[in-house]
Design a protein around this motif. Structure first.
Motif, PDB file in Angstrom:
ATOM      1  N   MET A   1       0.874  -1.273   0.030  1.00  0.00           N
ATOM      2  CA  MET A   1       0.254  -0.017   0.008  1.00  0.00           C
ATOM      3  C   MET A   1       0.908   1.058   0.093  1.00  0.00           C
ATOM      4  O   MET A   1       1.875   1.390   0.762  1.00  0.00           O
ATOM      5  CB  MET A   1      -0.935   0.021   1.327  1.00  0.00           C
ATOM      6  CG  MET A   1      -1.974   1.074   1.469  1.00  0.00           C
ATOM      7  SD  MET A   1      -3.074   0.948   2.649  1.00  0.00           S
ATOM      8  CE  MET A   1      -4.169  -0.325   1.607  1.00  0.00           C
ATOM      9  N   THR A   2       0.507   2.221  -0.692  1.00  0.00           N
ATOM     10  CA  THR A   2       1.290   3.413  -0.958  1.00  0.00           C
ATOM     11  C   THR A   2       1.116   4.313   0.331  1.00  0.00           C
ATOM     12  O   THR A   2      -0.375   4.537   0.493  1.00  0.00           O
ATOM     13  CB  THR A   2       0.902   4.101  -2.397  1.00  0.00           C
ATOM     14  OG1 THR A   2       1.388   3.105  -3.322  1.00  0.00           O
ATOM     15  CG2 THR A   2       1.811   5.447  -2.382  1.00  0.00           C
ATOM     16  N   VAL A   3       1.830   5.117   0.798  1.00  0.00           N
ATOM     17  CA  VAL A   3       1.636   6.231   1.793  1.00  0.00           C
ATOM     18  C   VAL A   3       1.626   7.528   1.241  1.00  0.00           C
ATOM     19  O   VAL A   3       2.266   7.638   0.175  1.00  0.00           O
ATOM     20  CB  VAL A   3       2.658   6.127   2.931  1.00  0.00           C
ATOM     21  CG1 VAL A   3       2.554   4.806   3.749  1.00  0.00           C
ATOM     22  CG2 VAL A   3       4.167   6.164   2.311  1.00  0.00           C
ATOM     23  N   LEU A   4       0.770   8.252   1.379  1.00  0.00           N
ATOM     24  CA  LEU A   4       0.503   9.717   0.755  1.00  0.00           C
ATOM     25  C   LEU A   4       0.643  11.013   1.676  1.00  0.00           C
ATOM     26  O   LEU A   4       0.402  10.885   3.173  1.00  0.00           O
ATOM     27  CB  LEU A   4      -0.929   9.844   0.370  1.00  0.00           C
ATOM     28  CG  LEU A   4      -1.392  10.748  -0.337  1.00  0.00           C
ATOM     29  CD1 LEU A   4      -0.710  11.114  -1.497  1.00  0.00           C
ATOM     30  CD2 LEU A   4      -3.000  10.767  -0.318  1.00  0.00           C
TER      31      LEU A   4
ATOM     32  N   THR B   1      -9.054   8.667  -0.098  1.00  0.00           N
ATOM     33  CA  THR B   1      -7.515   8.546  -0.598  1.00  0.00           C
ATOM     34  C   THR B   1      -7.146   7.174  -1.072  1.00  0.00           C
ATOM     35  O   THR B   1      -6.246   6.758  -1.619  1.00  0.00           O
ATOM     36  CB  THR B   1      -6.892   8.607   0.679  1.00  0.00           C
ATOM     37  OG1 THR B   1      -7.199   7.353   1.559  1.00  0.00           O
ATOM     38  CG2 THR B   1      -6.593   9.856   1.267  1.00  0.00           C
ATOM     39  N   GLY B   2      -8.632   6.391  -1.799  1.00  0.00           N
ATOM     40  CA  GLY B   2      -8.232   5.177  -2.037  1.00  0.00           C
ATOM     41  C   GLY B   2      -7.626   4.163  -1.551  1.00  0.00           C
ATOM     42  O   GLY B   2      -7.722   3.657  -0.260  1.00  0.00           O
ATOM     43  N   GLU B   3      -6.509   3.654  -2.296  1.00  0.00           N
ATOM     44  CA  GLU B   3      -5.732   2.455  -1.913  1.00  0.00           C
ATOM     45  C   GLU B   3      -4.409   3.269  -1.046  1.00  0.00           C
ATOM     46  O   GLU B   3      -3.603   2.511  -0.679  1.00  0.00           O
ATOM     47  CB  GLU B   3      -5.053   1.901  -2.867  1.00  0.00           C
ATOM     48  CG  GLU B   3      -6.185   1.027  -3.829  1.00  0.00           C
ATOM     49  CD  GLU B   3      -6.954  -0.028  -2.895  1.00  0.00           C
ATOM     50  OE1 GLU B   3      -6.065  -0.812  -2.177  1.00  0.00           O
ATOM     51  OE2 GLU B   3      -7.984  -0.260  -2.952  1.00  0.00           O
ATOM     52  N   GLN B   4      -4.260   4.463  -0.964  1.00  0.00           N
ATOM     53  CA  GLN B   4      -3.469   4.998  -0.231  1.00  0.00           C
ATOM     54  C   GLN B   4      -3.611   5.458   1.162  1.00  0.00           C
ATOM     55  O   GLN B   4      -4.790   5.644   1.329  1.00  0.00           O
ATOM     56  CB  GLN B   4      -3.016   6.508  -1.036  1.00  0.00           C
ATOM     57  CG  GLN B   4      -2.594   6.219  -2.443  1.00  0.00           C
ATOM     58  CD  GLN B   4      -2.313   7.519  -3.218  1.00  0.00           C
ATOM     59  OE1 GLN B   4      -3.264   8.454  -3.173  1.00  0.00           O
ATOM     60  NE2 GLN B   4      -1.237   7.704  -3.970  1.00  0.00           N
TER      61      GLN B   4
END
Length: 129
Positions: free
Chosen positions: A1-4, A49-52
């Motif tokens: 998972m991407t962090v934002l 934030t969706g998948e983030q």
């Protein structure tokens, strides 16, 4: 998972500056940066934030419409888990106190010390990033 990391600022050149300062991290996909040009856009963005995984919000104080100080309680109510650092050209004691009273975790003055900001982001990424 991407962090934002979300950056909120009405000045168009801010995105270029931030992407340049963090280009290696962004290229290595250590984290992603998204940009909102207004408080309204930021509130919409934090809602989805969706998948983030949103880990930090950096917001200018002086913006047309809803300013950063007025946006701050809304952000804190919707995303109490995400720290907000306010950015301002005016680092006076009253501005700092107002920002902290409304829920900011800190205040950076312009011109931004990107070394200091990098430390803040690193602390949010944690030891595994």
């Amino acid at each position: 998972m991407t962090v934002l990391v979300l950056v909120v600022d009405d000045e168009e050149d801010v995105e270029v500056l931030f992407r340049q300062q963090f280009r290696r991290d962004l290229r290595a996909q250590r984290f992603a940066m998204d940009f909102a040009g207004s408080a309204a856009q930021a509130l919409t963005r934090i809602a989805d934030t969706g998948e983030q995984t949103l880990i930090l919000i950096l917001s200018d104080i002086n913006m047309p419409g809803m300013n950063g100080l007025d946006m701050l309680p809304e952000v804190r109510a919707r995303r109490p888990d995400v720290p907000v650092i306010m950015i301002t050209a005016y680092g006076d004691a009253e501005t700092r106190r107002t920002a902290l009273d409304r829920g900011a975790k800190g205040l950076l003055t312009k011109p931004i010390d990107f070394g200091q900001l990098r430390q803040v982001i690193e602390s949010r990424l944690g030891p595994t990033a």
